[in-house]
Design a protein around this motif. Structure first.
Motif, PDB file in Angstrom:
ATOM      1  N   GLN A 180     -73.176  38.858   6.602  1.00 13.87           N
ATOM      2  CA  GLN A 180     -73.476  38.277   5.301  1.00 13.87           C
ATOM      3  C   GLN A 180     -74.987  38.154   5.098  1.00 13.87           C
TER       4      GLN A 180
ATOM      5  N   THR B 140     -76.884  31.690   1.838  1.00 13.99           N
ATOM      6  CA  THR B 140     -75.548  32.210   2.142  1.00 13.99           C
ATOM      7  C   THR B 140     -74.466  31.331   1.518  1.00 13.99           C
TER       8      THR B 140
ATOM      9  N   LYS C   3     -74.598  29.987  -1.308  1.00 11.96           N
ATOM     10  CA  LYS C   3     -74.525  30.323  -2.743  1.00 11.96           C
ATOM     11  C   LYS C   3     -73.846  31.665  -2.998  1.00 11.96           C
ATOM     12  N   GLU C   4     -73.620  32.425  -1.947  1.00 12.17           N
ATOM     13  CA  GLU C   4     -72.958  33.720  -2.093  1.00 12.17           C
ATOM     14  C   GLU C   4     -71.512  33.516  -2.550  1.00 12.17           C
ATOM     15  N   LYS C   5     -70.945  34.542  -3.147  1.00 11.94           N
ATOM     16  CA  LYS C   5     -69.552  34.497  -3.569  1.00 11.94           C
ATOM     17  C   LYS C   5     -68.672  34.231  -2.357  1.00 11.94           C
ATOM     18  N   GLY C   6     -67.883  33.196  -2.411  1.00 14.51           N
ATOM     19  CA  GLY C   6     -67.015  32.818  -1.304  1.00 14.51           C
ATOM     20  C   GLY C   6     -67.683  31.893  -0.301  1.00 14.51           C
ATOM     21  N   GLY C   7     -68.955  31.567  -0.527  1.00 11.05           N
ATOM     22  CA  GLY C   7     -69.660  30.654   0.366  1.00 11.05           C
ATOM     23  C   GLY C   7     -70.067  31.322   1.672  1.00 11.05           C
ATOM     24  N   THR C   8     -70.375  30.512   2.632  1.00 11.87           N
ATOM     25  CA  THR C   8     -70.815  31.019   3.930  1.00 11.87           C
ATOM     26  C   THR C   8     -69.645  31.632   4.681  1.00 11.87           C
ATOM     27  N   ASP C   9     -69.874  32.822   5.203  1.00 11.53           N
ATOM     28  CA  ASP C   9     -68.853  33.512   5.988  1.00 11.53           C
ATOM     29  C   ASP C   9     -69.084  33.196   7.463  1.00 11.53           C
TER      30      ASP C   9
END
Length: 130
Positions: A41, A26, A28-34
């Protein structure tokens, strides 16, 4: 009987160890961890992240069956030696299960899952054969 109880602890720790790759995926996802909607997410993860989430969730599902099985055997004076072997085997097979899940070894993962379930159920039956 100490080793089976320690195996309960290790099984519990596996839940959180399996959570680490989910957190990494998570992040590494765009915007980081939500942190506002982390579960939303996690549902959107693909590939390795999705498999990591599956391993984590399955560890949550497997834990109570095993832990209660150890307690049932222990409270009913089942053979300590067999309890120890079964408990250690369960923890080892669950480690393999997680590795197989993360590395996408589907058949091996299914075999490991089945063995883990059989080991857990055998703890409930052990008092009848001790």
């Amino acid at each position: 009987m100490t080793i089976p109880y320690v195996c309960i602890l290790f099984s519990l720790l596996l839940i959180y160890i399996n959570r680490i790759p989910v957190s990494l995926a998570t992040a590494k996802e765009k915007g980081g961890t939500d942190n506002h909607y982390p579960r939303d997410q996690q549902v959107r993860l693909t590939g390795f992240g999705k498999r990591a989430l599956g391993a984590h969730l399955n560890s949550l599902e497997a834990f109570p069956i095993f832990a209660i099985g150890v307690l049932v055997s222990g409270f009913n004076d089942a053979d300590d030696t067999f309890m120890t072997y079964i408990s250690v085997a369960f923890v080892l097979i669950r480690i393999l299960y997680s590795i197989f899940y993360l590395t996408d070894r589907t058949r091996l993962r299914s075999v490991a899952w089945t063995i883990g379930l059989v080991l857990s159920v055998s703890l409930y039956l052990l008092p009848f054969y001790s």
